[in-house]
Design an enzyme around this catalytic site. Structure first.
Site, mmCIF file in Angstrom:
data_model
loop_
_atom_site.group_PDB
_atom_site.id
_atom_site.type_symbol
_atom_site.label_atom_id
_atom_site.label_comp_id
_atom_site.label_asym_id
_atom_site.label_seq_id
_atom_site.Cartn_x
_atom_site.Cartn_y
_atom_site.Cartn_z
ATOM 1 C CG ASP A 84 -21.627 -17.333 -4.719
ATOM 2 O OD1 ASP A 84 -21.024 -18.321 -4.272
ATOM 3 O OD2 ASP A 84 -21.626 -17.019 -5.924
ATOM 4 N NE ARG A 109 -22.804 -13.094 -4.525
ATOM 5 C CZ ARG A 109 -21.736 -12.702 -3.844
ATOM 6 N NH1 ARG A 109 -20.599 -12.438 -4.474
ATOM 7 N NH2 ARG A 109 -21.792 -12.559 -2.530
ATOM 8 N NE ARG A 155 -18.032 -10.352 -10.582
ATOM 9 C CZ ARG A 155 -18.174 -11.201 -9.572
ATOM 10 N NH1 ARG A 155 -18.655 -10.789 -8.413
ATOM 11 N NH2 ARG A 155 -17.837 -12.461 -9.696
ATOM 12 C CG HIS A 184 -14.923 -8.471 -5.926
ATOM 13 N ND1 HIS A 184 -15.682 -9.473 -5.353
ATOM 14 C CD2 HIS A 184 -15.810 -7.684 -6.604
ATOM 15 C CE1 HIS A 184 -16.956 -9.307 -5.671
ATOM 16 N NE2 HIS A 184 -17.055 -8.233 -6.427
ATOM 17 C CB CYS A 281 -14.789 -13.396 0.086
ATOM 18 S SG CYS A 281 -13.887 -12.869 -1.366
#
Length: 288
Positions: A84, A109, A155, A184, A281
């Site tokens: 990612d 991540r 998050r 997000h 993103c």
């Protein structure tokens, strides 16, 4: 600038005349190791095949779109084992030369943050703060030119909003997300125009009732997206003040933007969307 002063600025009439683009500095990371190997948002399905070659082609087209518009794009090398990492927006927030790094909620991540911290250091940034609280950077932080809109709910920790204000020295407005599909802030809201009279687009149903009222007060003339635009990650767009890069499927949003003098530019991000990502993103902006 205080929140009160910034709020007053945003109640003034929009500037007349044609939309004017401004040149931007972006940071991206190629999806050389892109895969969906785990599930950390509702978009991800490890049983659905991923085509890395297609993801690379879509990423290159996005990068070339920015460059064709005159924007500068810096590339952080991809790292094996971090599928990612292509979603560069999650690894740093930069305002006025100050950098607030990231601290990921998902263990898978976590290592991305150090690679980007090192890149900032190697590229002349000296004021770098690595957060103590969970903070997924521009995934949950959107700079309007006067305010930092800050998302929480899935998050980024709410306490990270105060940490961002201290690190970056800008006023922060907290917004709560309530729909897991829009995990997000950058999946439910983006800034169309920065400055004294900023403009945003957003999907109201992604936010708590109180946060909707905040957005209505701050941005009474905002572009309101519908469920169809949100469901293709149409709010994960990137704007330079005139040109707005959107997922191919965000046609209703594009028509609204065109009616307001913006120039929508569609890109195909269908492969990258398998991991819950779109144009924004993939794009960290270095705000001057």
């Amino acid at each position: 600038m205080t929140v009160t002063a910034a709020f007053a600025d945003q109640q003034a009439a929009p500037r007349p005349g044609a939309r004017t683009p401004t040149l931007r500095n972006y940071v991206m990371c190629p999806p050389e190791h892109f895969a969906v190997e785990y599930v950390i948002n509702p978009w991800m399905d490890p049983d659905e095949p991923v085509d890395v070659a297609v993801a690379m082609r879509q990423w290159r087209e996005l990068k070339e779109t920015y460059e064709r518009l005159g924007h500068a794009v810096s590339v952080v090398p991809a790292q094996p084992g971090l599928p990612d990492m292509v979603f560069a927006a999650n690894s740093g927030t930069v305002v006025g030369g100050r950098v607030l790094g990231s601290r990921f909620r998902a263990e898978q991540r976590a290592a991305e943050a150090e690679h980007f911290r090192r890149w900032f250091g190697e590229n002349g940034y000296r004021e770098i703060v690595m957060p103590a609280r969970i903070n997924e950077a521009e995934g949950d932080f959107a700079w309007t030119g006067g305010l930092l809109l800050a998302g929480t709910g899935f998050r980024t920790d709410p306490e990270a909003h105060a940490e961002a204000q201290e690190a970056l020295g800008v006023p922060v407005v907290s917004l709560r997300l309530v729909d897991a599909r829009y995990y997000h802030l950058d999946t439910a809201l983006f800034v169309l125009e920065q400055g004294a009279h900023p403009q945003i687009a957003y999907y109201p149903e992604a936010f708590s009732p109180g946060s909707r009222r905040v957005l209505q007060r701050l941005f009474p003339d905002a572009v309101i997206a519908d469920a169809a635009d949100a469901s293709c990650l149409g709010l994960n767009g990137v704007s330079d003040g005139r040109n707005v890069v959107l997922p191919l499927e965000a046609t209703g949003l594009a028509e609204q933007l065109r009616a307001r003098g913006y120039e929508p530019i569609h890109v195909d991000v269908s492969e990258l969307r398998k991991s819950g990502g779109g144009p924004k993103c993939c794009t960290m902006e270095l705000h001057g």
